[in-house]
Design a protein around this motif. Sequence first.
Motif, PDB file in Angstrom:
ATOM      1  N   ALA A  59      -0.018   9.613 -17.138  1.00  0.00           N
ATOM      2  CA  ALA A  59       1.417   9.788 -16.940  1.00  0.00           C
ATOM      3  C   ALA A  59       2.125   8.474 -17.240  1.00  0.00           C
ATOM      4  O   ALA A  59       1.682   7.406 -16.842  1.00  0.00           O
ATOM      5  CB  ALA A  59       1.711  10.226 -15.499  1.00  0.00           C
ATOM      6  N   GLU A  60       3.199   8.569 -17.972  1.00  0.00           N
ATOM      7  CA  GLU A  60       3.947   7.373 -18.341  1.00  0.00           C
ATOM      8  C   GLU A  60       4.918   7.016 -17.239  1.00  0.00           C
ATOM      9  O   GLU A  60       5.621   7.881 -16.707  1.00  0.00           O
ATOM     10  CB  GLU A  60       4.702   7.591 -19.649  1.00  0.00           C
ATOM     11  N   PRO A  61       4.989   5.730 -16.861  1.00  0.00           N
ATOM     12  CA  PRO A  61       5.957   5.339 -15.820  1.00  0.00           C
ATOM     13  C   PRO A  61       7.380   5.552 -16.337  1.00  0.00           C
ATOM     14  O   PRO A  61       7.647   5.379 -17.515  1.00  0.00           O
ATOM     15  CB  PRO A  61       5.664   3.853 -15.588  1.00  0.00           C
ATOM     16  N   PHE A  62       8.254   5.965 -15.448  1.00  0.00           N
ATOM     17  CA  PHE A  62       9.634   6.167 -15.854  1.00  0.00           C
ATOM     18  C   PHE A  62      10.395   4.867 -15.682  1.00  0.00           C
ATOM     19  O   PHE A  62      10.096   4.057 -14.830  1.00  0.00           O
ATOM     20  CB  PHE A  62      10.285   7.289 -15.037  1.00  0.00           C
ATOM     21  N   GLU A  63      11.361   4.681 -16.548  1.00  0.00           N
ATOM     22  CA  GLU A  63      12.180   3.477 -16.517  1.00  0.00           C
ATOM     23  C   GLU A  63      13.467   3.789 -15.767  1.00  0.00           C
ATOM     24  O   GLU A  63      14.104   4.815 -16.026  1.00  0.00           O
ATOM     25  CB  GLU A  63      12.510   3.017 -17.945  1.00  0.00           C
ATOM     26  N   PRO A  64      13.877   2.922 -14.846  1.00  0.00           N
ATOM     27  CA  PRO A  64      15.137   3.161 -14.129  1.00  0.00           C
ATOM     28  C   PRO A  64      16.318   3.055 -15.088  1.00  0.00           C
ATOM     29  O   PRO A  64      16.303   2.262 -16.029  1.00  0.00           O
ATOM     30  CB  PRO A  64      15.181   2.059 -13.080  1.00  0.00           C
TER      31      PRO A  64
ATOM     32  N   GLU B  40       3.775   5.630  -5.707  1.00  0.00           N
ATOM     33  CA  GLU B  40       3.633   5.669  -7.171  1.00  0.00           C
ATOM     34  C   GLU B  40       2.595   6.711  -7.576  1.00  0.00           C
ATOM     35  O   GLU B  40       2.802   7.464  -8.535  1.00  0.00           O
ATOM     36  CB  GLU B  40       3.232   4.297  -7.712  1.00  0.00           C
ATOM     37  N   LEU B  41       1.507   6.792  -6.846  1.00  0.00           N
ATOM     38  CA  LEU B  41       0.478   7.786  -7.144  1.00  0.00           C
ATOM     39  C   LEU B  41       1.036   9.198  -6.987  1.00  0.00           C
ATOM     40  O   LEU B  41       0.791  10.062  -7.825  1.00  0.00           O
ATOM     41  CB  LEU B  41      -0.740   7.592  -6.244  1.00  0.00           C
ATOM     42  N   ARG B  42       1.809   9.420  -5.938  1.00  0.00           N
ATOM     43  CA  ARG B  42       2.417  10.738  -5.731  1.00  0.00           C
ATOM     44  C   ARG B  42       3.338  11.095  -6.888  1.00  0.00           C
ATOM     45  O   ARG B  42       3.346  12.231  -7.365  1.00  0.00           O
ATOM     46  CB  ARG B  42       3.186  10.774  -4.418  1.00  0.00           C
ATOM     47  N   VAL B  43       4.118  10.127  -7.360  1.00  0.00           N
ATOM     48  CA  VAL B  43       5.019  10.367  -8.491  1.00  0.00           C
ATOM     49  C   VAL B  43       4.200  10.709  -9.729  1.00  0.00           C
ATOM     50  O   VAL B  43       4.509  11.656 -10.456  1.00  0.00           O
ATOM     51  CB  VAL B  43       5.943   9.158  -8.745  1.00  0.00           C
ATOM     52  N   ARG B  44       3.149   9.949  -9.972  1.00  0.00           N
ATOM     53  CA  ARG B  44       2.292  10.218 -11.141  1.00  0.00           C
ATOM     54  C   ARG B  44       1.670  11.610 -11.059  1.00  0.00           C
ATOM     55  O   ARG B  44       1.592  12.315 -12.059  1.00  0.00           O
ATOM     56  CB  ARG B  44       1.209   9.161 -11.276  1.00  0.00           C
ATOM     57  N   LEU B  45       1.223  12.002  -9.869  1.00  0.00           N
ATOM     58  CA  LEU B  45       0.639  13.329  -9.698  1.00  0.00           C
ATOM     59  C   LEU B  45       1.681  14.417  -9.924  1.00  0.00           C
ATOM     60  O   LEU B  45       1.370  15.475 -10.477  1.00  0.00           O
ATOM     61  CB  LEU B  45       0.015  13.470  -8.310  1.00  0.00           C
ATOM     62  N   LEU B  46       2.910  14.161  -9.511  1.00  0.00           N
ATOM     63  CA  LEU B  46       3.969  15.141  -9.732  1.00  0.00           C
ATOM     64  C   LEU B  46       4.344  15.239 -11.209  1.00  0.00           C
ATOM     65  O   LEU B  46       4.641  16.324 -11.714  1.00  0.00           O
ATOM     66  CB  LEU B  46       5.201  14.789  -8.902  1.00  0.00           C
ATOM     67  N   LEU B  47       4.341  14.110 -11.912  1.00  0.00           N
ATOM     68  CA  LEU B  47       4.694  14.112 -13.326  1.00  0.00           C
ATOM     69  C   LEU B  47       3.627  14.794 -14.175  1.00  0.00           C
ATOM     70  O   LEU B  47       3.948  15.503 -15.125  1.00  0.00           O
ATOM     71  CB  LEU B  47       4.916  12.680 -13.829  1.00  0.00           C
ATOM     72  N   ASP B  48       2.366  14.566 -13.852  1.00  0.00           N
ATOM     73  CA  ASP B  48       1.272  15.152 -14.631  1.00  0.00           C
ATOM     74  C   ASP B  48       0.068  15.354 -13.724  1.00  0.00           C
ATOM     75  O   ASP B  48      -0.820  14.505 -13.663  1.00  0.00           O
ATOM     76  CB  ASP B  48       0.922  14.242 -15.807  1.00  0.00           C
TER      77      ASP B  48
ATOM     78  N   GLN C 133       0.832  -1.199   0.000  1.00  0.00           N
ATOM     79  CA  GLN C 133       0.000   0.000   0.000  1.00  0.00           C
ATOM     80  C   GLN C 133       0.875   1.261   0.000  1.00  0.00           C
ATOM     81  O   GLN C 133       0.593   2.214  -0.718  1.00  0.00           O
ATOM     82  CB  GLN C 133      -0.929   0.001   1.212  1.00  0.00           C
ATOM     83  N   SER C 134       1.953   1.243   0.759  1.00  0.00           N
ATOM     84  CA  SER C 134       2.871   2.384   0.795  1.00  0.00           C
ATOM     85  C   SER C 134       3.497   2.623  -0.569  1.00  0.00           C
ATOM     86  O   SER C 134       3.639   3.768  -1.006  1.00  0.00           O
ATOM     87  CB  SER C 134       3.970   2.162   1.834  1.00  0.00           C
TER      88      SER C 134
END
Length: 85
Positions: A78-83, A63-71, A57-58
């Motif tokens: 929002a497209e997931p970023f690749e490491p 991941e949701l926070r990252v997506r919100l920051l990206l778009d 859950q964490s």
Amino acid sequence: MAKTTPAPGKTPPAADFEHSLDELEQLVAKMEGGDMSLDESLASFERGIGLFRHCQQSLEQAELRVRLLLDPDAPDSAEPFEPEL
């Protein structure tokens, strides 16, 4: 602008995740040792499932926070970023 700090007694999400993950790893190591009774194994398994779900859950919230920051306007697109390897 004032810096926000966690409320007293409340663990920051990242520290809480790390603590749960550490506890889960310790439980797995104890269970793999094979020195636990059936009741201890079942209790440890139950605790491990709870810790796993908490960690998952964490990670989903992060991941949701990252997506919100990206778009922020369209987090679902929002497209997931690749490491970088």
